[in-house]
Design an enzyme around this catalytic site. Structure first.
Site, PDB file in Angstrom:
ATOM      1  N   PHE A 227      12.248   6.420   7.937  1.00 14.77           N
ATOM      2  CA  PHE A 227      10.840   6.849   7.880  1.00 14.77           C
ATOM      3  C   PHE A 227      10.804   8.385   7.779  1.00 14.77           C
ATOM      4  O   PHE A 227      10.238   9.084   8.625  1.00 14.77           O
ATOM      5  CB  PHE A 227      10.035   6.354   9.099  1.00 14.77           C
ATOM      6  N   ASP A 249      12.640   6.160   3.051  1.00 13.98           N
ATOM      7  CA  ASP A 249      11.173   6.081   3.152  1.00 13.98           C
ATOM      8  C   ASP A 249      10.674   5.189   2.018  1.00 13.98           C
ATOM      9  O   ASP A 249      11.293   5.118   0.951  1.00 13.98           O
ATOM     10  CB  ASP A 249      10.529   7.474   3.048  1.00 13.98           C
ATOM     11  N   ALA A 279      11.946  -0.050   5.045  1.00 11.44           N
ATOM     12  CA  ALA A 279      12.916   0.185   6.125  1.00 11.44           C
ATOM     13  C   ALA A 279      13.458  -1.128   6.696  1.00 11.44           C
ATOM     14  O   ALA A 279      14.661  -1.233   6.964  1.00 11.44           O
ATOM     15  CB  ALA A 279      12.259   0.994   7.230  1.00 11.44           C
ATOM     16  N   CYS A 339       4.081   6.021  17.516  1.00  8.26           N
ATOM     17  CA  CYS A 339       2.832   6.802  17.575  1.00  8.26           C
ATOM     18  C   CYS A 339       1.630   5.863  17.706  1.00  8.26           C
ATOM     19  O   CYS A 339       0.499   6.257  17.444  1.00  8.26           O
ATOM     20  CB  CYS A 339       2.708   7.702  16.347  1.00  8.26           C
TER      21      CYS A 339
END
Ligand code: SAH
Length: 395
Positions: A227, A249, A279, A339
């Site tokens: 990523f 990515d 991924a 996140c």
């Protein structure tokens, strides 16, 4: 001013200075306040608690501006909040080495729904609440007055706006923007950033300190940066003396920018390999080929924006972390992030721990990480901490 009265017992969170008032906590609303209008919040006994921006369409029906009946919500109020936010960054960001950072982090800076990122002389603004939307022209005037930017560009192209009854919007708001990409500096490394079509507001500013840590630990290592976006961790690892960096990515454009960023800094291009792909698939392919690395970095996009998606997201995190562990040499290190607002630090650690168990590795946490200090968390608003990271060493 119209009054929003809470149900009995629902004042507790407001008294603890949490800024969100959910629709289910509301007993009644006097009058018909417009979207974004300032309303007074009262407890069930009619006692004043706070002033807040009303958002008739959102589950978060109001967002608190202040807990003080005497201070009106106006341009002066917004100016003080902006000045405080700017001063904090002036103290905590080394602006000699870093030209891009977050100036305003929404609720945590007392400005619910407003994000302002600085990229050199250009500001990028993102508005995600009805309250901030109502004050947008004043906010723009104040940003010009306080910071004299060359341009202010809007990147309110996020779906959460629709929850507040707002359309997505992007475009130049003030000044003039030079053709993109532009170049920013982070810890003395240069990155091309496209403020108009890049992801987020252009760059993942929140990972600055974690990239610096990646740089510190990369010496002599073979690195897998999964990523990779425009090469944030790739450049950091190369600058730290990594022996090789494989970057993955799904965005070919992002990896092309990453490749150019390596060249821009005069870093060794011959130590880089690039894979454009998914991924989940590419990590499996590497595992099947028995590839091994000293350092694996996993920085995926938000799998769970809210708690409702947490369970499904947990499977995704477990999957990539399990593969990450399997791709490590004995003694190797995993830098892993989430996140997702819907997954807290404890849950994330549990997922990574389950992944280690399934991978059959004995693993130790060396660092608990989070977002850089230009993305502060107000203690009354724990939701402000959305980035979780672990650096884990395997035996
Ligand atoms: N580590 C980066 C930021 C990563 S953001 C930095 O420091 O700048 C997440 C990245 O994951 C984005 O670049 C996005 O293009 C990529 N991505 C999203 N889904 C993916 C997938 N399934 N496979 C590979 N990459 C993916």
């Amino acid at each position: 001013m119209n009054i929003l009265t809470l149900k009995p017992g629902r004042e507790k969170a407001v008294l603890r200075h949490h800024p969100w008032i959910f629709s289910g906590a509301i007993q009644s609303v006097s009058g018909q306040p417009n979207s974004g209008e300032t309303v007074a919040i009262h407890d069930a006994n009619g006692c004043f608690l706070a002033q807040a921006a009303y958002s008739p369409e959102s589950q978060i029906r109001a967002r608190v501006w202040n807990w003080d009946a005497e201070t009106p919500i106006n341009r002066e109020f917004l100016k003080r909040r902006l000045q405080n936010a700017i001063q904090l960054r002036e103290k905590w960001i080394n602006r000699q080495h870093t030209t891009a950072y977050r100036l305003v982090h929404a609720e945590s800076d007392g400005l619910p729904g407003l994000v302002v990122d600085r990229y050199g002389d250009v500001l990028v603004m993102q508005v995600t609440s009805a309250g901030a939307e109502v004050w947008r022209e004043d906010i723009l005037d104040l940003l010009e007055q306080l910071l004299s930017p060359q341009a202010i560009y809007e990147r309110s192209d996020v779906t959460v706006r629709t929850l507040e009854g707002l359309q997505e919007r992007t475009g130049l708001l003030r000044g003039s923007l030079l053709p993109q990409p532009m170049i920013i500096t982070e810890n003395s490394l240069s990155y091309q950033v496209d403020l108009v079509s890049g992801q987020k507001t252009g760059f993942y500013l929140d990972q600055r300190d974690n990239r610096a840590l990646g740089r510190e630990i990369a010496q002599g290592k073979s690195v897998l940066n999964c990523f990779a976006y425009t090469g944030g961790f790739t450049l950091a690892a190369l600058a730290g003396g990594a022996e090789s960096v494989l970057s993955i990515d799904s965005s070919a454009d992002a990896l092309e920018a990453a490749r150019q960023n390596v060249a821009l800094n005069g870093l060794p291009e011959d130590r880089c390999e690039w894979i454009v792909g998914d991924a989940f698939h590419e990590l499996r392919t590497l595992r099947d080929r028995a590839a091994q690395f000293d350092l694996v970095i996993l920085d995926p996009p938000k799998f769970a924006p809210t708690a409702a998606q947490a369970k499904k997201a947990a499977r995704g995190y477990k999957d990539i972390n399990l593969l990450g562990f399997k791709l490590l040499k004995p003694g190797g290190t995993l830098m892993t992030y989430s996140c997702s607002g819907g997954i807290d630090a404890g849950f994330f650690q549990k997922i990574v721990s389950d992944a280690a168990l399934d991978a059959g590795v004995d693993a130790k946490i060396l660092y608990h990480l989070s977002q850089a200090p230009d993305h502060p968390t107000n203690l009354a608003f724990p939701e402000g901490t959305y980035l979780k990271g672990l650096v884990v060493n395997i035996g």
